[in-house]
Design a protein around this motif. Structure first.
Motif, PDB file in Angstrom:
ATOM      1  N   ALA A  98      13.798  12.148   5.700  1.00 35.48           N
ATOM      2  CA  ALA A  98      14.334  12.253   4.341  1.00 35.48           C
ATOM      3  C   ALA A  98      14.833  13.652   4.020  1.00 35.48           C
ATOM      4  O   ALA A  98      15.696  13.830   3.151  1.00 35.48           O
ATOM      5  CB  ALA A  98      13.272  11.833   3.327  1.00 35.48           C
TER       6      ALA A  98
ATOM      7  N   TRP B  49      10.583  15.521  -2.360  1.00 36.41           N
ATOM      8  CA  TRP B  49       9.998  15.337  -1.023  1.00 36.41           C
ATOM      9  C   TRP B  49       8.634  16.015  -0.973  1.00 36.41           C
ATOM     10  O   TRP B  49       8.454  17.116  -1.490  1.00 36.41           O
ATOM     11  CB  TRP B  49      10.892  15.951   0.048  1.00 36.41           C
TER      12      TRP B  49
ATOM     13  N   HIS C  73      15.725   5.915  -8.013  1.00 36.66           N
ATOM     14  CA  HIS C  73      16.734   6.495  -7.115  1.00 36.66           C
ATOM     15  C   HIS C  73      16.897   7.999  -7.311  1.00 36.66           C
ATOM     16  O   HIS C  73      17.363   8.688  -6.388  1.00 36.66           O
ATOM     17  CB  HIS C  73      18.069   5.784  -7.343  1.00 36.66           C
TER      18      HIS C  73
ATOM     19  N   ARG D 145      18.391  13.655   2.060  1.00 33.15           N
ATOM     20  CA  ARG D 145      18.399  14.017   0.647  1.00 33.15           C
ATOM     21  C   ARG D 145      19.029  15.395   0.466  1.00 33.15           C
ATOM     22  O   ARG D 145      18.856  16.279   1.293  1.00 33.15           O
ATOM     23  CB  ARG D 145      16.977  13.984   0.077  1.00 33.15           C
TER      24      ARG D 145
ATOM     25  N   ASP E 118       6.231  11.693   2.372  1.00 32.33           N
ATOM     26  CA  ASP E 118       7.612  11.332   2.688  1.00 32.33           C
ATOM     27  C   ASP E 118       7.927  11.607   4.152  1.00 32.33           C
ATOM     28  O   ASP E 118       7.404  12.567   4.735  1.00 32.33           O
ATOM     29  CB  ASP E 118       8.589  12.114   1.819  1.00 32.33           C
TER      30      ASP E 118
ATOM     31  N   ASP F 254      16.022  10.304  -4.603  1.00 33.87           N
ATOM     32  CA  ASP F 254      16.641   9.995  -3.317  1.00 33.87           C
ATOM     33  C   ASP F 254      18.055  10.550  -3.308  1.00 33.87           C
ATOM     34  O   ASP F 254      18.585  10.982  -4.333  1.00 33.87           O
ATOM     35  CB  ASP F 254      16.650   8.472  -3.134  1.00 33.87           C
TER      36      ASP F 254
END
Length: 678
Positions: free
Chosen positions: A19, A10, A633, A23, A15, A636
């Motif tokens: 998130a 992040w 991914h 996350r 971002d 994330d």
């Protein structure tokens, strides 16, 4: 060896704030214990905590330190860096202003804050093979005279226990610079160690407060939690110097054996060693991060004393594989599928052997355990496929190590498996003498990997002759016959080979669904042949010994590609089926109804890539591209890892566990198989 680049999970300049709460980070200790939370330091799960200790019986994994709130004191100003959310909404928090970046450095979480001209770095590390978590702070720039206040919130309970359960009566004691929290003689003691200038504890008042866990609310569980805190620690920050708080359930002599900066140093050194053992193509970039993530799953099971005594008597060690964080224990099926990616690709061959021996010691009536419960030495055996995956794992181990001594050690147990499957074993698992195929099933049990169950409802029972069970059965028979011949046991090998040939003939006669151009999922089931298009059929051409005749490889591969393939793995059911569920969401009933009814599983990309390369061995680049979105991914969900599952339709939201062993293992394995960076 060069330092590895950090994985950035992040950044404030790129971002969204949301998130930070979606996350999550996780650090493990090699025992099954961990520290974990959201990037925002807001606990959204009952499993989140700064110390979840893996303890011996009868405790299992226990949440000890739930949360650590952080506040900077600059002159007369008190600035909240992080706190625990009491009620919705999540996003209106101080992180919007002060957190600039979250990243992983050698797999360890790092936060960077900027507050009124002060730059602050925070790190979390656990001591390997100890229930000790250390949070380190360093003021990178800014004036002197800054203080840090740390308020611990405590909740002693099993890590899977409801957050709203009654809170024990706690007592907080101070003896010099030793701080301890007691609950009762039946529970472990939590110990704190504070390092830094001008350190002290301020007992403003003890309090108990209710908190709200958003992820639990979304999953249909009680979202309430209760936390207790006795006051706060205060320490002076000095530019370029570290301050730290260590929390542990170990004895004081172990806690005081290492200074916090040494804890970080030795853990980094251990991780450099891990990276140096791994395949060369896994030592740089995102693949290096997955080597560190793989380490989270390979554990010494803290609570299994019998296993430890037996293994040490033999001159070995106990190792097993945690299937996923936060809530899974070790599962036989997941362990055997993951073995190559977690231990062989990463150069941990001795531990691979210890894992195989650990499960061999639990062989009962021709079966290895399906799983081990959170508290207990004995496994549960309700599985038809874990034992067959065991043959696959041994084959992959032997292909890399050539360890004939271990094969000879395991071979009697493998022959026992063969005999029990012939005569019949638990849960209706047996060979049908008419066709040699393996059938399985018992009312109320889910014996294949598609094992969702809600109350007494088995969502996908698949009783009968399942396609992947028989692909694995054929592969196991061929492997057993091959190993017996290598050990000069031709007479014993011959009937195994003869049965394998019968299985191959029967399989190709019975499982081919000509109208659809693919394989039945189950034959001789409760309702006859099951025409559902599922990914299980890919194992008929992906294993070392493919049971499917070669002329049918291409059509099966193309049906799976067209109907089941997504950027994150294979769907568990093709769209258009009446039971298809595009989204995995809601309470337990809704989620389990979708678990294997469309939901995407990333581990299945492994067998699919194996099948692709069997049909198109020249197209390694095309097979490698199937991993592209999964590499994206890892920034994330569980940052640095791969989720358990994804929704079946765009945007393919990650679901389930934030860090799943076979998801990570199959990515690493396939990265090497498709050529890595070459």
């Amino acid at each position: 060896m060069a330092e590895q680049p950090a994985v950035t999970g992040w950044r404030a300049d790129s971002d969204p704030v949301e998130a930070l709460f979606a996350r999550e980070w996780l650090v493990a200790n090699g025992l099954g214990g961990y520290a974990s939370g959201t990037l925002a330091n807001i606990n959204t799960r009952r499993y989140h905590g700064m110390l979840v200790a893996a303890l011996s019986m009868p405790y299992g994994r226990m949440l000890m330190l739930k949360h650590l709130s952080e506040r900077l004191v600059i002159g007369d100003q008190r600035i909240e860096l992080t706190g625990q959310e009491l009620h919705p909404p999540l996003t209106d928090r101080p992180h919007r202003e002060y957190l600039t970046e979250f990243s992983l450095d050698s797999g360890l979480p790092v936060w960077h804050f900027r507050v009124n001209g002060i730059e602050l770095e925070k790190r979390v590390v656990m001591i390997h093979q100890q229930n000790t978590a250390c949070v380190l702070y360093r003021q990178l720039s800014g004036p002197e005279g800054v203080k840090l206040e740390l308020r611990p919130s405590i909740n002693f309970r099993p890590h899977e226990g409801r957050g709203g359960e009654p809170v024990p009566h706690y007592a907080f004691t101070i003896r010099g610079e030793r701080y301890e929290v007691f609950a009762s003689s039946r529970l472990p003691v939590l110990r704190f160690r504070l390092e830094g200038g001008g350190r002290e504890f301020v007992a403003d008042h003890t309090s108990q407060r209710e908190v709200f866990f958003h992820a639990e609310a979304e999953r249909g569980y009680d979202p309430r939690g209760v936390m207790w805190n006795p006051g706060y620690f205060r320490v002076a920050l000095l530019p370029g110097r570290e301050a730290s708080l260590t929390a542990s359930t170990e004895e004081w002599h172990a806690i005081e054996a290492l200074r916090p900066r040494d804890i970080l140093h030795y853990e980094r050194q251990r991780r450099r060693t891990l990276l140096g053992r791994a395949c060369p193509d896994c030592r740089t970039g995102p693949a290096a991060q997955l080597v560190f993530t793989a380490d989270q799953f390979v554990v010494t099971p803290a609570g299994r004393l019998k296993d430890a005594v037996r293994a040490h008597a033999e001159g070995n060690e106990v190792r097993t594989v945690i299937a996923g964080y936060h809530w899974f224990t070790d599962w036989g099926r997941d362990t055997m599928i993951s073995l190559e990616g977690l231990t062989l690709v990463t150069g941990r061959w001795h531990e691979a052997a210890w894992i195989l021996r650990t499960f061999a010691a639990h062989l009962r009536e021709g079966l290895i355990p399906n799983m081990f419960p959170e508290k207990g030495d004995d496994g549960r055996y309700n599985t038809a496929d874990a034992t067959l995956w065991y043959f696959h794992a041994i084959e992959r181990y032997l292909a890399l190590t050539g360890d004939r001594a271990l094969l000879r050690e395991l071979l009697p147990g493998l022959q026992e498996i063969f005999r029990f499957h012939l005569q019949g074993t638990r849960f209706g698992i047996r060979v049908d003498p008419e066709d040699g195929l393996l059938t399985q099933g018992l009312a109320g049990y889910q014996l294949t990997w598609m094992d969702a169950k809600v109350g007494e409802w088995v969502v996908t029972p698949r009783r009968g002759k399942a396609v992947e069970i028989n692909a694995l059965w054929y592969n196991a028979l061929r492997l057993l016959a091959h190993w017996l011949r290598e050990e000069a046991e031709e007479a014993t090998a011959q009937p195994v080979d003869e049965l394998a040939e019968q299985v191959r003939t029967s399989f190709n006669e019975r499982f081919w669904f000509a109208e659809g151009g693919y394989l039945y999922d189950v034959v001789d089931g409760e309702e006859g042949e099951d025409t559902a298009c599922r990914p299980n059929q890919i194992l008929a051409l992906s294993l070392a010994y493919p049971v499917l005749m070669q002329e049918r490889w291409q059509p099966v591969l193309e049906v799976v590609r067209e109907r089941l393939l997504t950027p994150f793995g294979l769907r568990t059911l093709a769209p258009g089926h009446p039971d298809y569920k595009p989204r995995y969401f809601g309470d337990l009933h809704a989620r389990d109804a979708a678990y294997h009814q469309g939901t995407v599983w990333p581990w299945l990309i492994g067998p699919f890539i194996d099948a692709c390369l069997r049909v198109h061995p020249e197209d390694r680049d095309g097979a490698r591209r199937l991993l592209d979105r999964l590499w994206d991914h890892i920034n994330d969900a569980g940052v640095g890892s791969v989720s358990e599952i994804f929704d079946a339709e765009p945007p393919y939201a990650p679901r389930g566990c934030i860090s799943q062993a076979w998801s990570v293992a199959e990515m690493l394995r396939c990265w090497i198989k498709t050529g890595g960076d070459n």
